[in-house]
Design a protein around this motif. Structure first.
Motif, short mmCIF file in Angstrom:
data_model
loop_
_atom_site.label_atom_id
_atom_site.label_comp_id
_atom_site.label_asym_id
_atom_site.label_seq_id
_atom_site.Cartn_x
_atom_site.Cartn_y
_atom_site.Cartn_z
N GLY A 194 0.81 -1.20 0.00
CA GLY A 194 0.00 0.00 0.00
C GLY A 194 0.85 1.26 0.00
O GLY A 194 2.06 1.22 0.26
N PRO A 195 0.24 2.40 -0.29
CA PRO A 195 0.98 3.67 -0.27
C PRO A 195 1.28 4.12 1.15
O PRO A 195 0.57 3.78 2.09
CB PRO A 195 0.01 4.64 -0.96
N ASP A 196 2.33 4.88 1.31
CA ASP A 196 2.66 5.54 2.58
C ASP A 196 2.97 4.58 3.71
O ASP A 196 2.78 4.92 4.89
CB ASP A 196 1.50 6.46 3.02
N VAL A 197 3.45 3.37 3.41
CA VAL A 197 3.87 2.49 4.50
C VAL A 197 5.18 3.02 5.06
O VAL A 197 5.94 3.70 4.36
CB VAL A 197 4.05 1.03 4.02
N PRO A 198 5.47 2.74 6.34
CA PRO A 198 6.72 3.23 6.93
C PRO A 198 7.94 2.79 6.13
O PRO A 198 7.99 1.66 5.63
CB PRO A 198 6.71 2.59 8.33
N GLY A 199 8.92 3.70 6.03
CA GLY A 199 10.10 3.41 5.23
C GLY A 199 10.83 2.16 5.69
O GLY A 199 11.35 1.40 4.87
N ARG A 200 10.88 1.93 7.00
CA ARG A 200 11.57 0.75 7.52
C ARG A 200 10.92 -0.53 7.01
O ARG A 200 11.59 -1.50 6.67
CB ARG A 200 11.56 0.79 9.04
N MET A 201 9.58 -0.52 6.96
CA MET A 201 8.87 -1.70 6.47
C MET A 201 9.13 -1.91 4.98
O MET A 201 9.28 -3.04 4.52
CB MET A 201 7.37 -1.58 6.73
N ALA A 202 9.15 -0.82 4.24
CA ALA A 202 9.41 -0.92 2.80
C ALA A 202 10.80 -1.52 2.56
O ALA A 202 10.99 -2.36 1.66
CB ALA A 202 9.30 0.45 2.14
N GLU A 203 11.78 -1.11 3.37
CA GLU A 203 13.13 -1.64 3.22
C GLU A 203 13.17 -3.13 3.54
O GLU A 203 13.81 -3.92 2.83
CB GLU A 203 14.09 -0.89 4.16
N GLU A 204 12.47 -3.54 4.60
CA GLU A 204 12.45 -4.95 4.98
C GLU A 204 11.73 -5.78 3.92
O GLU A 204 12.12 -6.92 3.64
CB GLU A 204 11.80 -5.12 6.35
N HIS A 205 10.68 -5.20 3.34
CA HIS A 205 9.97 -5.93 2.30
C HIS A 205 10.85 -6.11 1.07
O HIS A 205 10.87 -7.18 0.44
CB HIS A 205 8.68 -5.22 1.90
N ASP A 206 11.60 -5.07 0.71
CA ASP A 206 12.51 -5.17 -0.44
C ASP A 206 13.54 -6.26 -0.19
O ASP A 206 13.88 -7.03 -1.11
CB ASP A 206 13.20 -3.83 -0.69
N ALA A 207 14.06 -6.32 1.05
CA ALA A 207 15.05 -7.36 1.38
C ALA A 207 14.42 -8.75 1.28
O ALA A 207 15.04 -9.69 0.76
CB ALA A 207 15.61 -7.13 2.78
N LEU A 208 13.19 -8.87 1.76
CA LEU A 208 12.49 -10.15 1.69
C LEU A 208 12.23 -10.54 0.23
O LEU A 208 12.42 -11.70 -0.16
CB LEU A 208 11.17 -10.07 2.45
N HIS A 209 11.83 -9.57 -0.58
CA HIS A 209 11.57 -9.84 -1.99
C HIS A 209 12.85 -10.34 -2.68
O HIS A 209 12.80 -11.31 -3.46
CB HIS A 209 11.07 -8.57 -2.68
N ASN A 210 13.97 -9.70 -2.38
CA ASN A 210 15.24 -10.12 -2.98
C ASN A 210 15.61 -11.54 -2.54
O ASN A 210 16.16 -12.33 -3.32
CB ASN A 210 16.35 -9.14 -2.61
N THR A 211 15.30 -11.87 -1.27
CA THR A 211 15.56 -13.22 -0.78
C THR A 211 14.72 -14.24 -1.55
O THR A 211 15.21 -15.32 -1.92
CB THR A 211 15.25 -13.32 0.72
N LEU A 212 13.46 -13.90 -1.79
CA LEU A 212 12.59 -14.81 -2.52
C LEU A 212 13.06 -15.00 -3.96
O LEU A 212 13.03 -16.11 -4.50
CB LEU A 212 11.15 -14.29 -2.50
#
Length: 239
Positions: A122-140
């Motif tokens: 979603g839009p406007d999620v906290p930056g820290r969460m966006a970073e963790e999601h990007d890291a998780l996506h790269n892991t997948l």
């Protein structure tokens, strides 16, 4: 020396605190899913949890802290679920079956935790969460590459990475349609997603899996003819 009762009191307070945190996170998940992160408020979360805003602030200073805690717990659960879904493929498993099993695990997690998609995309999620999601996506993506590489011998690493990205993009697009539907319509979208992924991957890796299955069948039954072993290993065609 503290008495047994004095030792138990901190444990009880800690247990009560954990239950309250779980209650608030469950309420936040409901509010975030129904309104989106940006429109949610701590007052709405407290109301959903059946507590006062003051009680909420004893545990979380703001909405962002709630979302981060919820997201971290969900990501831990998701890593476990996706790790099982992306386990190495048994060469005896038909591709269609392997794709279906992975999709089912992915979809099951997201359907039971719809707030995960809301918070991560979603839009406007906290930056820290966006970073963790990007890291998780790269892991997948890396896990998908690891699965595909043995099935794509001779392909450049960049090509394998590209295929992994396409698989994830197809899955994410299908997931959004699945979560927006219910009942039979949701099941229909799940099947469509499985079909799309299978038909994309089969021309790339299907022959190699079928060769491995034919070899395994011939080893298990050395008296069988090559054509019989191949027919045993071949998956049922998808209509």
């Amino acid at each position: 020396m503290p008495t047994h009762q004095e030792q138990e009191q901190p444990r009880r307070r800690q247990a009560r605190g954990e239950r309250r945190i779980a209650q608030l996170l469950e309420a936040a998940a409901s509010v975030f899913t129904s309104t989106g992160y940006a429109a949610a408020s701590t007052n709405a979360i407290a109301r959903e949890a059946g507590v006062s805003p003051g009680t909420l602030y004893q545990f979380f200073p703001n909405k962002e802290a709630i979302a981060i805690e919820l997201g971290q717990r969900l990501m831990a659960d998701m890593r476990a679920a996706y790790g099982q879904a992306l386990a190495p493929i048994d060469p005896a498993t038909p591709l269609e079956q392997a794709v279906a099993a992975a999709v089912d695990r992915f979809i099951d997690f997201n359907c039971h935790n719809p707030v995960f998609f809301t918070l991560m995309h979603g839009p406007d999620v906290p930056g820290r969460m966006a970073e963790e999601h990007d890291a998780l996506h790269n892991t997948l993506i890396t896990r998908v590459e690891d699965l595909l590489s043995p099935l794509l011998p001779g392909r450049p690493a960049a090509a394998v990475t590209r295929i992994a990205h396409v698989c994830m993009a197809l899955y994410m697009a299908g997931l959004e349609l699945v979560l927006a539907s219910e009942g039979d319509e949701r099941e229909a979208y799940v099947q469509e997603l499985k079909d799309v992924l299978f038909r994309y991957l089969d021309p790339l890796v299907g022959d190699r899996l079928r060769d491995a299955q034919a070899t395994a069948a011939a080893t298990a039954n050395p008296t069988a003819t090559p054509s019989a072993a191949a027919s045993t290993a071949a998956p049922n065609p998808t209509p």
